[in-house]
Design an enzyme around this catalytic site. Structure first.
Site, PDB file in Angstrom:
ATOM      1  N   ASP A 107       0.825  -1.203   0.000  1.00  0.00           N
ATOM      2  CA  ASP A 107       0.000   0.000   0.000  1.00  0.00           C
ATOM      3  C   ASP A 107       0.862   1.257   0.000  1.00  0.00           C
ATOM      4  OD1 ASP A 107       0.931  -0.484   2.574  1.00  0.00           O
ATOM      5  OD2 ASP A 107      -1.017  -0.360   3.554  1.00  0.00           O
ATOM      6  N   ASP A 110       7.186   3.697   3.214  1.00  0.00           N
ATOM      7  CA  ASP A 110       7.420   4.715   4.244  1.00  0.00           C
ATOM      8  C   ASP A 110       8.909   4.708   4.574  1.00  0.00           C
ATOM      9  OD1 ASP A 110       6.800   6.588   6.235  1.00  0.00           O
ATOM     10  OD2 ASP A 110       6.293   5.062   7.702  1.00  0.00           O
ATOM     11  N   LYS A 138       5.930   7.846   0.616  1.00  0.00           N
ATOM     12  CA  LYS A 138       6.333   8.962   1.484  1.00  0.00           C
ATOM     13  C   LYS A 138       7.844   9.075   1.385  1.00  0.00           C
ATOM     14  CE  LYS A 138       3.074   8.418   5.327  1.00  0.00           C
ATOM     15  NZ  LYS A 138       3.020   8.029   6.750  1.00  0.00           N
ATOM     16  N   PHE A 159       0.141  10.968   8.336  1.00  0.00           N
ATOM     17  CA  PHE A 159      -0.421   9.631   8.507  1.00  0.00           C
ATOM     18  C   PHE A 159      -1.761   9.543   7.787  1.00  0.00           C
ATOM     19  CE2 PHE A 159      -2.400   5.985  10.430  1.00  0.00           C
ATOM     20  CZ  PHE A 159      -1.351   5.084  10.413  1.00  0.00           C
ATOM     21  N   VAL A 160      -1.832   8.616   6.821  1.00  0.00           N
ATOM     22  CA  VAL A 160      -3.019   8.533   5.975  1.00  0.00           C
ATOM     23  C   VAL A 160      -3.787   7.230   6.215  1.00  0.00           C
ATOM     24  CG1 VAL A 160      -2.130  10.063   4.192  1.00  0.00           C
ATOM     25  CG2 VAL A 160      -1.622   7.621   4.043  1.00  0.00           C
ATOM     26  N   ASP A 166      -4.858   1.547   7.322  1.00  0.00           N
ATOM     27  CA  ASP A 166      -5.584   1.596   8.589  1.00  0.00           C
ATOM     28  C   ASP A 166      -4.895   2.445   9.639  1.00  0.00           C
ATOM     29  OD1 ASP A 166      -3.370  -0.279   8.990  1.00  0.00           O
ATOM     30  OD2 ASP A 166      -4.336  -0.700  10.914  1.00  0.00           O
ATOM     31  N   ARG A 172      -9.958   0.989   6.937  1.00  0.00           N
ATOM     32  CA  ARG A 172      -9.494   0.377   5.678  1.00  0.00           C
ATOM     33  C   ARG A 172     -10.552   0.471   4.588  1.00  0.00           C
ATOM     34  NH1 ARG A 172      -4.686  -2.406   6.715  1.00  0.00           N
ATOM     35  NH2 ARG A 172      -4.553  -3.501   8.698  1.00  0.00           N
TER      36      ARG A 172
HETATM   37  P1  IMP Z   1       7.776   0.933   6.146  1.00  0.00           P
HETATM   38  O1  IMP Z   1       8.295  -0.416   6.514  1.00  0.00           O
HETATM   39  O2  IMP Z   1       8.151   1.971   7.177  1.00  0.00           O
HETATM   40  O3  IMP Z   1       8.095   1.368   4.750  1.00  0.00           O
HETATM   41  O4  IMP Z   1       6.207   0.884   6.314  1.00  0.00           O
HETATM   42  C1  IMP Z   1       5.411   0.256   5.445  1.00  0.00           C
HETATM   43  C2  IMP Z   1       4.134  -0.137   6.128  1.00  0.00           C
HETATM   44  O5  IMP Z   1       3.768   0.760   7.184  1.00  0.00           O
HETATM   45  C3  IMP Z   1       3.007  -0.080   5.149  1.00  0.00           C
HETATM   46  O6  IMP Z   1       2.818  -1.336   4.561  1.00  0.00           O
HETATM   47  C4  IMP Z   1       1.820   0.341   6.001  1.00  0.00           C
HETATM   48  O7  IMP Z   1       1.182  -0.813   6.494  1.00  0.00           O
HETATM   49  C5  IMP Z   1       2.404   1.080   7.157  1.00  0.00           C
HETATM   50  N1  IMP Z   1       2.260   2.556   7.004  1.00  0.00           N
HETATM   51  C6  IMP Z   1       3.239   3.453   6.753  1.00  0.00           C
HETATM   52  N2  IMP Z   1       2.749   4.700   6.669  1.00  0.00           N
HETATM   53  C7  IMP Z   1       1.416   4.591   6.878  1.00  0.00           C
HETATM   54  C8  IMP Z   1       0.326   5.554   6.907  1.00  0.00           C
HETATM   55  O8  IMP Z   1       0.479   6.772   6.706  1.00  0.00           O
HETATM   56  N3  IMP Z   1      -0.903   5.037   7.144  1.00  0.00           N
HETATM   57  C9  IMP Z   1      -1.138   3.719   7.355  1.00  0.00           C
HETATM   58  N4  IMP Z   1      -0.171   2.789   7.325  1.00  0.00           N
HETATM   59  C10 IMP Z   1       1.101   3.227   7.101  1.00  0.00           C
HETATM   60 MG    MG Z   2       1.180  -2.558   5.105  1.00  0.00          MG
END
Ligand code: IMP
Ligand code: MG
Length: 193
Positions: A107, A110, A138, A159-160, A166, A172
């Site tokens: 999705d 980050d 992001k 945060f979205v 979610d 969701r």
């Molecule tokens: P990363 O490992 O930090 O890149 O995070 C990825 C996961 O964090 C995604 O698959 C999402 O499930 C969750 N995530 C990151 N940012 C957001 C947000 O703004 N809203 C909801 N879930 C997020």
């Molecule tokens: Mg995820």
């Protein structure tokens, strides 16, 4: 005279970033981008659940290639809006992906830790190729050097929720993607279930 239908927002949203219609259009054009890379060939979609469920379902239906589908579940944020340490694989693949072309779908990108972890796992299984696709990026929050091959939208560090994303497993099912109101970024007072 019929009145124009207003987009349905949600009282817990500070702002809507993308309406359902905008998402639909972008998903369609992403599918075309993906198609130019894979041609008519078969590939295996690996979707990171739960977040990528809605995006994967809609994207797949815009792609007429022969595709296989599998899912990986990675540990999530819990009730926080910031990443908590290292993500972990909770449930892994059931399909054999050796010598298969793989498209990994999430999705949102980050910090990059989730996509990096899962990409490594997939590479170890000797696929013919691996590409990655995320609906949201992001860019400003990256902690590990990883970029997706296909990106739906770049978004700021907010945060979205909605369209699969979610906060504490809620929201969701919103058809749009929006920024969660800061005063709703707490689970105090919520009952379980
Ligand atoms: P990363 O490992 O930090 O890149 O995070 C990825 C996961 O964090 C995604 O698959 C999402 O499930 C969750 N995530 C990151 N940012 C957001 C947000 O703004 N809203 C909801 N879930 C997020
Ligand atoms: Mg995820």
């Amino acid at each position: 005279m019929p009145t124009a239908k207003k987009p349905v927002a949600h009282p817990d949203l500070a702002e809507v970033l993308f309406t359902g219609q905008q998402i639909k259009r972008r998903v369609r054009s992403l599918a075309r981008e993906i198609k130019t890379v894979y041609g008519e060939g078969e590939f295996t979609i690996i979707s990171l659940i739960n977040g990528a469920v809605l995006f994967t379902a809609d994207l797949m239906r815009e792609i007429d290639n022969p595709v296989r589908l599998d899912c990986i579940r990675v540990s999530s944020y819990g009730n926080k809006t910031k990443s908590i340490g290292a993500p972990q694989i909770v449930h892994s693949l059931t399909l054999d992906i050796r010598k298969r072309h793989v498209l990994l779908i999430d999705d949102i990108l980050d910090t990059g830790k989730t996509l990096q972890l899962v990409s490594r796992l997939i590479r170890d299984l000797d696929p013919a190729s691996l590409r990655t696709c995320v609906l949201l990026d992001k860019k400003g929050r990256r902690e590990v050097p990883i970029e997706a091959d296909f990106v739906g939208f770049e978004i700021p560090d907010k945060f979205v929720i909605g369209y699969g994303l979610d906060f504490a497993e809620r929201y969701r099912n919103l058809p749009c993607i929006g920024v969660l109101r800061p005063d709703r970024q707490s689970t105090d007072g919520w009952s379980a279930g």
